[in-house]
Design a protein around this motif. Structure first.
Motif, PDB file in Angstrom:
ATOM      1  N   HIS A  57       0.837  -1.041  -0.044  1.00  0.00           N
ATOM      2  CA  HIS A  57      -0.134  -0.144  -0.090  1.00  0.00           C
ATOM      3  C   HIS A  57       0.809   1.252  -0.070  1.00  0.00           C
ATOM      4  CE1 HIS A  57      -3.959   1.546   0.258  1.00  0.00           C
ATOM      5  NE2 HIS A  57      -3.360   2.618   1.625  1.00  0.00           N
ATOM      6  N   ALA A  58       1.822   1.243   0.857  1.00  0.00           N
ATOM      7  CA  ALA A  58       2.859   2.231   0.785  1.00  0.00           C
ATOM      8  C   ALA A  58       3.638   2.482  -0.544  1.00  0.00           C
ATOM      9  CB  ALA A  58       3.790   2.062   2.001  1.00  0.00           C
ATOM     10  N   PHE A  59       3.827   1.539  -1.231  1.00  0.00           N
ATOM     11  CA  PHE A  59       4.541   1.420  -2.409  1.00  0.00           C
ATOM     12  C   PHE A  59       3.620   2.264  -3.439  1.00  0.00           C
ATOM     13  CE2 PHE A  59       4.028  -0.326  -6.554  1.00  0.00           C
ATOM     14  CZ  PHE A  59       5.423   0.097  -7.197  1.00  0.00           C
ATOM     15  N   SER A  60       2.353   1.755  -3.317  1.00  0.00           N
ATOM     16  CA  SER A  60       1.258   2.209  -4.298  1.00  0.00           C
ATOM     17  C   SER A  60       1.184   3.933  -4.271  1.00  0.00           C
ATOM     18  CB  SER A  60      -0.041   1.498  -4.187  1.00  0.00           C
ATOM     19  OG  SER A  60      -0.715   2.019  -3.060  1.00  0.00           O
ATOM     20  N   TRP A  61       1.032   4.316  -2.693  1.00  0.00           N
ATOM     21  CA  TRP A  61       0.897   5.798  -2.650  1.00  0.00           C
ATOM     22  C   TRP A  61       2.104   6.529  -2.944  1.00  0.00           C
ATOM     23  CZ3 TRP A  61      -2.896   8.766  -2.857  1.00  0.00           C
ATOM     24  CH2 TRP A  61      -4.227   8.177  -2.343  1.00  0.00           C
ATOM     25  N   PHE A  62       3.218   6.132  -2.919  1.00  0.00           N
ATOM     26  CA  PHE A  62       4.603   6.770  -3.121  1.00  0.00           C
ATOM     27  C   PHE A  62       4.544   6.774  -4.844  1.00  0.00           C
ATOM     28  CE2 PHE A  62       6.821   5.181   0.630  1.00  0.00           C
ATOM     29  CZ  PHE A  62       6.617   6.301   1.093  1.00  0.00           C
ATOM     30  N   ALA A  63       4.178   5.977  -5.438  1.00  0.00           N
ATOM     31  CA  ALA A  63       4.002   6.046  -6.982  1.00  0.00           C
ATOM     32  C   ALA A  63       2.902   6.970  -7.356  1.00  0.00           C
ATOM     33  CB  ALA A  63       3.903   4.450  -7.659  1.00  0.00           C
ATOM     34  N   THR A  64       1.918   6.833  -6.617  1.00  0.00           N
ATOM     35  CA  THR A  64       0.816   7.789  -7.331  1.00  0.00           C
ATOM     36  C   THR A  64       1.098   9.012  -6.998  1.00  0.00           C
ATOM     37  OG1 THR A  64      -0.850   5.997  -6.705  1.00  0.00           O
ATOM     38  CG2 THR A  64      -1.665   8.267  -6.728  1.00  0.00           C
ATOM     39  N   ILE A  65       1.641   9.503  -5.524  1.00  0.00           N
ATOM     40  CA  ILE A  65       1.939  10.676  -5.497  1.00  0.00           C
ATOM     41  C   ILE A  65       2.961  11.403  -6.000  1.00  0.00           C
ATOM     42  CG2 ILE A  65       2.566  12.398  -3.280  1.00  0.00           C
ATOM     43  CD1 ILE A  65      -0.376  11.383  -3.328  1.00  0.00           C
ATOM     44  N   GLY A  66       4.073  10.580  -6.403  1.00  0.00           N
ATOM     45  CA  GLY A  66       5.287  10.955  -7.388  1.00  0.00           C
ATOM     46  C   GLY A  66       4.870  11.284  -8.745  1.00  0.00           C
ATOM     47  N   GLY A  67       3.849  10.565  -9.374  1.00  0.00           N
ATOM     48  CA  GLY A  67       3.153  10.738 -10.683  1.00  0.00           C
ATOM     49  C   GLY A  67       2.453  11.913 -10.502  1.00  0.00           C
ATOM     50  N   LEU A  68       1.771  12.263  -9.620  1.00  0.00           N
ATOM     51  CA  LEU A  68       0.905  13.539  -9.480  1.00  0.00           C
ATOM     52  C   LEU A  68       1.646  14.830  -9.315  1.00  0.00           C
ATOM     53  CD1 LEU A  68      -2.158  12.573  -7.429  1.00  0.00           C
ATOM     54  CD2 LEU A  68      -2.139  13.011  -9.898  1.00  0.00           C
ATOM     55  N   PHE A  69       2.915  14.804  -8.522  1.00  0.00           N
ATOM     56  CA  PHE A  69       4.004  15.698  -8.175  1.00  0.00           C
ATOM     57  C   PHE A  69       4.554  16.009  -9.685  1.00  0.00           C
ATOM     58  CE2 PHE A  69       4.021  15.478  -3.579  1.00  0.00           C
ATOM     59  CZ  PHE A  69       3.959  16.609  -3.209  1.00  0.00           C
ATOM     60  N   LEU A  70       4.832  15.136 -10.376  1.00  0.00           N
ATOM     61  CA  LEU A  70       5.486  15.450 -11.788  1.00  0.00           C
ATOM     62  C   LEU A  70       4.347  16.218 -12.484  1.00  0.00           C
ATOM     63  CD1 LEU A  70       7.435  12.285 -12.530  1.00  0.00           C
ATOM     64  CD2 LEU A  70       8.205  14.443 -12.668  1.00  0.00           C
ATOM     65  N   LEU A  71       3.140  15.656 -12.554  1.00  0.00           N
ATOM     66  CA  LEU A  71       2.117  16.169 -13.370  1.00  0.00           C
ATOM     67  C   LEU A  71       1.902  17.646 -13.027  1.00  0.00           C
ATOM     68  CD1 LEU A  71      -0.147  16.062 -15.487  1.00  0.00           C
ATOM     69  CD2 LEU A  71      -1.744  15.236 -13.470  1.00  0.00           C
ATOM     70  N   ALA A  72       1.894  17.798 -11.571  1.00  0.00           N
ATOM     71  CA  ALA A  72       1.892  19.491 -11.106  1.00  0.00           C
ATOM     72  C   ALA A  72       2.782  20.446 -11.742  1.00  0.00           C
ATOM     73  CB  ALA A  72       1.597  19.366  -9.491  1.00  0.00           C
ATOM     74  N   ASP A  73       4.053  19.638 -11.665  1.00  0.00           N
ATOM     75  CA  ASP A  73       5.284  20.560 -12.181  1.00  0.00           C
ATOM     76  C   ASP A  73       5.026  20.790 -13.719  1.00  0.00           C
ATOM     77  OD1 ASP A  73       7.866  21.595 -12.033  1.00  0.00           O
ATOM     78  OD2 ASP A  73       8.698  19.842 -13.174  1.00  0.00           O
ATOM     79  N   ILE A  74       4.394  19.722 -14.297  1.00  0.00           N
ATOM     80  CA  ILE A  74       4.135  20.036 -15.914  1.00  0.00           C
ATOM     81  C   ILE A  74       3.278  21.003 -15.973  1.00  0.00           C
ATOM     82  CG2 ILE A  74       3.625  18.751 -18.075  1.00  0.00           C
ATOM     83  CD1 ILE A  74       4.814  16.149 -16.821  1.00  0.00           C
ATOM     84  N   GLN A  75       2.144  20.869 -15.041  1.00  0.00           N
ATOM     85  CA  GLN A  75       1.290  21.820 -15.412  1.00  0.00           C
ATOM     86  C   GLN A  75       1.392  23.489 -15.029  1.00  0.00           C
ATOM     87  OE1 GLN A  75      -2.028  20.088 -13.192  1.00  0.00           O
ATOM     88  NE2 GLN A  75      -3.180  20.087 -15.212  1.00  0.00           N
ATOM     89  N   ARG A  76       2.466  23.416 -14.225  1.00  0.00           N
ATOM     90  CA  ARG A  76       2.874  24.744 -13.636  1.00  0.00           C
ATOM     91  C   ARG A  76       3.763  25.330 -14.710  1.00  0.00           C
ATOM     92  NH1 ARG A  76       7.615  26.466 -11.444  1.00  0.00           N
ATOM     93  NH2 ARG A  76       8.416  24.230 -11.444  1.00  0.00           N
ATOM     94  N   ARG A  77       4.346  24.479 -15.567  1.00  0.00           N
ATOM     95  CA  ARG A  77       5.311  25.161 -16.580  1.00  0.00           C
ATOM     96  C   ARG A  77       4.398  25.116 -18.001  1.00  0.00           C
ATOM     97  NH1 ARG A  77      11.095  23.550 -15.439  1.00  0.00           N
ATOM     98  NH2 ARG A  77      11.175  22.889 -13.525  1.00  0.00           N
ATOM     99  N   ASP A  78       3.128  24.953 -17.834  1.00  0.00           N
ATOM    100  CA  ASP A  78       2.392  24.769 -18.935  1.00  0.00           C
ATOM    101  C   ASP A  78       2.698  24.007 -20.128  1.00  0.00           C
ATOM    102  OD1 ASP A  78       0.008  25.839 -20.175  1.00  0.00           O
ATOM    103  OD2 ASP A  78       1.023  27.287 -21.432  1.00  0.00           O
ATOM    104  N   GLY A  79       2.896  22.772 -19.757  1.00  0.00           N
ATOM    105  CA  GLY A  79       3.626  21.594 -20.791  1.00  0.00           C
ATOM    106  C   GLY A  79       2.536  20.336 -20.621  1.00  0.00           C
TER     107      GLY A  79
END
Length: 153
Positions: A57-79
């Motif tokens: 369960h911890a692994f799944s959350w780390f991967a999910t949150i990691g993916g969302l952090f990357l997505l947030a960074d991409i969105q912040r950069r309008d990419g």
């Protein structure tokens, strides 16, 4: 959004991580907790199985949150490129599920999807749905790639 190779790869990686985490989270929640068909590691006591579920369960959350952090960074950069992101999500989720169904269920024997006399129908649905997700994700990624490639016009 233009065809920036940096953002193109980041969209796919963000989707892959999110897809892996989402598939693992749904597997853990539905099959381990709600249906109680198995634990991540079923070759020991129930306590060990529950502890292994916690790590999973911890692994799944780390991967999910990691993916969302990357997505947030991409969105912040309008990419953000949603087609690439969704393609990555489908490939990631399908790849995780196929890995789980073949490697963890069959080769390593950590657990079965369900402990019944004939597990074949469960295995087929699990692995075929994984392949369908991978094919759908690759389709989205290739379709997007063709749109960006001027030689296809």
């Amino acid at each position: 959004m233009g065809s920036n190779p940096l953002f193109s790869k980041r969209n796919v990686w963000a989707g892959l991580l999110f897809g892996i985490g989402l598939a693992a989270f749904l597997d853990e929640t539905i099959f381990h907790q709600l249906l109680r068909w198995h634990h991540f590691y079923d070759q020991s006591t129930t306590d060990v199985g529950l502890i292994s579920d916690g790590f999973f369960h911890a692994f799944s959350w780390f991967a999910t949150i990691g993916g969302l952090f990357l997505l947030a960074d991409i969105q912040r950069r309008d990419g953000t490129d949603w087609s690439r992101w969704w393609g990555g999500v489908l490939v990631g989720a399908g790849a995780f599920q196929l890995y789980d169904g073949i490697i963890q269920h069959k080769l390593m024997g950590l657990h079965q999807i369900r402990y019944v006399e004939n597990v074949l129908p469960y295995d087929l649905v699990w692995n075929i749905s994984a392949v369908i997700m991978i094919v759908g994700g690759v389709y989205l990624l290739k379709r997007r790639q063709k749109k960006e490639d001027p030689s296809h016009e």
